[in-house]
Design an enzyme around this catalytic site. Sequence first.
Site, PDB file in Angstrom:
ATOM      1  N   HIS A   1       0.953  -1.299  -0.151  1.00 38.34           N
ATOM      2  CA  HIS A   1      -0.054  -0.143   0.187  1.00 38.34           C
ATOM      3  C   HIS A   1       1.055   1.328   0.086  1.00 38.34           C
ATOM      4  O   HIS A   1       1.646   1.390   0.855  1.00 38.34           O
ATOM      5  CB  HIS A   1      -0.931  -0.001   1.219  1.00 38.34           C
ATOM      6  CG  HIS A   1      -1.704   1.181   1.359  1.00 38.34           C
ATOM      7  ND1 HIS A   1      -2.931   1.208   0.524  1.00 38.34           N
ATOM      8  CD2 HIS A   1      -1.640   2.144   2.129  1.00 38.34           C
ATOM      9  CE1 HIS A   1      -3.381   2.600   0.935  1.00 38.34           C
ATOM     10  NE2 HIS A   1      -2.823   3.126   1.952  1.00 38.34           N
TER      11      HIS A   1
ATOM     12  N   ASP B   1       0.826   5.305  -0.149  1.00 36.85           N
ATOM     13  CA  ASP B   1      -0.024   6.457  -0.227  1.00 36.85           C
ATOM     14  C   ASP B   1       0.649   7.350  -1.074  1.00 36.85           C
ATOM     15  O   ASP B   1       1.930   7.619  -1.120  1.00 36.85           O
ATOM     16  CB  ASP B   1       0.080   7.009   1.413  1.00 36.85           C
ATOM     17  CG  ASP B   1      -0.812   6.161   2.154  1.00 36.85           C
ATOM     18  OD1 ASP B   1      -1.977   6.030   2.117  1.00 36.85           O
ATOM     19  OD2 ASP B   1      -0.103   5.502   2.965  1.00 36.85           O
TER      20      ASP B   1
ATOM     21  N   ASP C   1      -8.004   1.780   2.355  1.00 36.62           N
ATOM     22  CA  ASP C   1      -7.475   2.622   3.595  1.00 36.62           C
ATOM     23  C   ASP C   1      -8.250   3.855   3.515  1.00 36.62           C
ATOM     24  O   ASP C   1      -7.491   4.914   3.391  1.00 36.62           O
ATOM     25  CB  ASP C   1      -5.835   2.847   3.155  1.00 36.62           C
ATOM     26  CG  ASP C   1      -5.321   3.495   4.249  1.00 36.62           C
ATOM     27  OD1 ASP C   1      -6.012   3.649   5.418  1.00 36.62           O
ATOM     28  OD2 ASP C   1      -4.493   4.354   4.332  1.00 36.62           O
TER      29      ASP C   1
ATOM     30  N   HIS D   1      -6.428   9.766  -0.385  1.00 35.15           N
ATOM     31  CA  HIS D   1      -7.183   9.421   0.865  1.00 35.15           C
ATOM     32  C   HIS D   1      -6.402   9.963   1.940  1.00 35.15           C
ATOM     33  O   HIS D   1      -6.781   9.962   3.128  1.00 35.15           O
ATOM     34  CB  HIS D   1      -7.630   7.943   1.000  1.00 35.15           C
ATOM     35  CG  HIS D   1      -6.561   7.123   1.248  1.00 35.15           C
ATOM     36  ND1 HIS D   1      -6.154   6.134  -0.073  1.00 35.15           N
ATOM     37  CD2 HIS D   1      -5.316   6.890   2.095  1.00 35.15           C
ATOM     38  CE1 HIS D   1      -5.185   5.441   0.463  1.00 35.15           C
ATOM     39  NE2 HIS D   1      -4.766   6.047   1.641  1.00 35.15           N
TER      40      HIS D   1
HETATM   41 ZN   LIG Z   1      -3.168   4.551   2.992  1.00 35.71          ZN
END
Ligand SMILES: [Zn+2]
Length: 1045
Positions: free
Chosen positions: A268, A270, A380, A589
Amino acid sequence: MADILSPVVPKNRRCTLERIEKFISHHYFTDVNIFGRLNRSSENIESILHYGPTDRISISTVIQDLSAFKPVKTGDSFGPTFSTHWFILSFEVLSSWKDEDVELEWDSGCEAMLWRDEVPFFSFTPQEDEGCRKSYRLSKEEKKQKRLQYVVEMACNRELGEGSPTMISPPDMNKKFSLNKVRINVKNKDLEAIFLDLQVLYDITKTLGENNQRGIEAMFVGNQIINTLVMQEWSDHAVKESRDLSKSYFSERNHKLQHHVHAMGHCHIDCAWLWPYSETRRKCARSWVSVLNIMKRYPDFTFVCSQAQQFAWVKSDYPQLFEEIKTQVKNGRFIPVGGTWVEMDGNLPSGESMMMQFFYGQKFFREEFGITCDEFWLPDTFGYSGNFPQIMKESGIDCFLTQKLSWNLVNKFPHHTFYWQGIDGSRQLTHFPPGESYGMSMKAEELMKTLNNHKDKGRSNSSIFLFGFGDGGGGPNDFMLERFERMKDTAGLPRVEMSTPKKFFEEVKTKSSNLCSWVGELFLELHNGSYTSQAMIKEQNRKCEVLLHDLQLLCTMAWCYSRYNSNKYNYPHEEINEIWKKFLLNQFHDVLPGTSIEMVTTDALKLYDEVIVTAAILMKKGKGSLGFGDSGGVCPVVINTLPWKRKEVVSVKGELAYVECQATGYQEITDCNYTSAVVALEMENGDLMLCNGLIECRFDKCGRMVSLCIMTSQNGVVCKQECVAKDKYANQFVIFDDVPLYWDAWDVMDYHLQTGKHVTELVEPLCLSGQSKLQVSCKFSLMVGKKSKITQTISLDVGSPLVKFKTEVSWNEDHKFLKVEFPWNIQTNRATYEIQYGHIERPNHQNTSWESAKFEVWAHKWADLSQHNLGVSILNDSKYGYSCFGNTMRLSLLRSPKSPDANADMGDHVFTYAVMPHKGTFQESEVIQQAYQLNYPMLVDYTSCRTLGYSFAKVSRKEIILESCMKSQMHSNAVLIRLYESYGSSVQDVTISFPNLNIEKVHRCNTLEDLKGEIKVEGNSFTVNFTPFQIKSFICTCYIITSLE
Ligand SMILES: [Zn+2]
């Protein structure tokens, strides 16, 4: 021999278990245990040349001048935070390495990329796996060389940024990172295998517990392995015997009915968070280069990867790496998932923004890989809109994966595999990996959690298991894969298989029964402050959504018109795509929710500026092509980008005018008639009263609304219905203490509600600030908190059902939350909130824990509180947070968190909200249309007086909203329009017409512009039906616009 000397069998579990623990420990007894023997030899690399610090520049720029590199040594430190340093490592290859496992170990305590001949091929991470460090293993080819030379690109940041003193604090910008280890290790392959065996046996023993047969067996096998190695002094024979012991244990198979775990490597990343966007471009490359490296050695390994934007970055910055990824995508091992441009926030983006996330995401995956994602992937984000199931369905998606609801603070979500049903009735097969993480590390403990925590046992016997360190931790590593090999089918643990989302969801579809449904939104009971933090980002988000809507519509009109008058206007597809992608990136996000560091805020605001500047240029060209613009003439016109006729007060060169404009069109400005002028009256007690014949409102000197009446006339008698609760003030500012438990910018806790103080400290009392027949306004200022000031202009327009509050705040508080509250004269047990392409109801009470957890909720342009014959809506132009208890609705205005951005929200803000009282339902009273009008003001422009009015598109029913209109990207000579039913009703025979356009064909299509069947066209219109909240997109092939009149 051992039997004779050891009549005592190990009986104390703790003792035996800890013996294994210490035998594999990287802290204790490393002089004698197995960890200390994993390297046969280690030798520092002596020749290290250094260049830096630099910005994030390309390797080709760096190696142009090798003379700039200077010698450094292990132990030297480099910084500051977020800078880049370059190293050239060279060393002699020893002939003795030929048959050995030889590894290059790099430990600088931060992330780094390894290059050879300007090609990236491995990455280092500060993340350790139980004391083991990911190291580069030399290939056979490399071991044949005489000397090797590599370049290391060291990024002075770790996987979760450099927050100090806590992870989410603002970053320490002066950190240094030292070269702890730069060395060649000759590994002891066999001992490493036994080390991993023991690690897994220990993990199984601890996880399965003292009452489990297989758990106890694992401990005894581990103990026996230690005895074997020690007693036989680590001989080759002992090594073989030890391996045989563990192999024998691991090869006891499961029953075929054992829970089936679908494991997938994942990482994951970001797009920006505790580091800026520009670092993420490198984080992606570093992580994925590692994944490709592992794929070469573990042929079953599969890896799932979301976010088209990140692929696009790697394609542009690391073309060679991207080609390798493409090959593994073809092989079905590097699996693009999710279908969106980025993993966006799940609450705040408009419906159309979400559609465009899918449009650009799926388009990229189709063009680059020939793949359309079947599953939406959003592990997420801070809550999930109740209209997601339909938005997914419209975007080619038929299943969904997330896990964030496991973070709920109050209620445990009751399912892991279920059908999620949205507000229109669409259903999506949904899975939350029961391990409750998207970054697991392939441990027995995580596998057992996956099994035990699974809430839908008996309904489904499969789960997804995502493993790999995210955010630059390098994704999956060799140790995880080695543990997988040992645990994939060993009695006592779930069966684990390297899999894909497709395989998992197919299995669920065919083998599950009695799956439950969850209806409505997936509300995250945490991070509710993220609806308000970073107000500027949120404001720009809303403004750009409006701007992109208007831009696409006007460019489409210009394109159609150009085909009529051959003025050679080209629809600016490329430029519009560019700005959409910049805009969508900011919906990531952690960016739109306002939970990133200050560097990200700066970058995000810059991206919005670029969107606005480009859109303004394109808009000018489009309008120019339609005959508007400064050079076009002197006659003022209004342009209405909304699909219904509207009548409003606008400002033309500083003068107010009350004008009317057709649906999605323009009209020459002529003054409209009105029945009742707007008036302002000063009352005896100093209150001010504003009235326009529809509503009458009264304010005290502090700007508080003491009365709001709806005026109706019956048989010539005027009736007034009071909306403000008795003895209460509406438009009352309230300031709350806002100190969450940890996640500062993310969270507001329920206890903040106990700390509210009414803001009443006057700076300037209310006084009239403008008075004409078309508009009256008054103004006041208040001190708020210790260092902040609110100045508000309240206005009422002729013929308008809204009271508007233009609010300017100079905001300089610490950990305070500013809201404005409205206690209404209304008795109800629910409130209604606008969401993407629709609305939902939420409770305004705290009966159950599920209801009380919704103490702060989100909405888009409006929220409404109604009883049968009376209601009031609160509309806004850039806010998202609301809370509602009993008859009091509050709009959340500004927060002041200090982490991760120490300056979040400090400074000046301007925003407008409005109240709209109504007697009928909010639908009948056209609250939805008024909220659009507040957000999409009419545009004033000038022409050469050649036209009275023009309407591009019309919709026959007011329930149906034409949400967007753009030139099709996938079909030539066609316009894409998207409409939705906004009232929650079934509507028959909706006619959509283009008064001045010749329509050849109309097809229903999805978000991706795939055609879904032809619709009959009659003249320049077509007729369709809608069900509640249904979204419908159409491709209209048109050949010519007939005129502009
Ligand atoms: Zn995230």
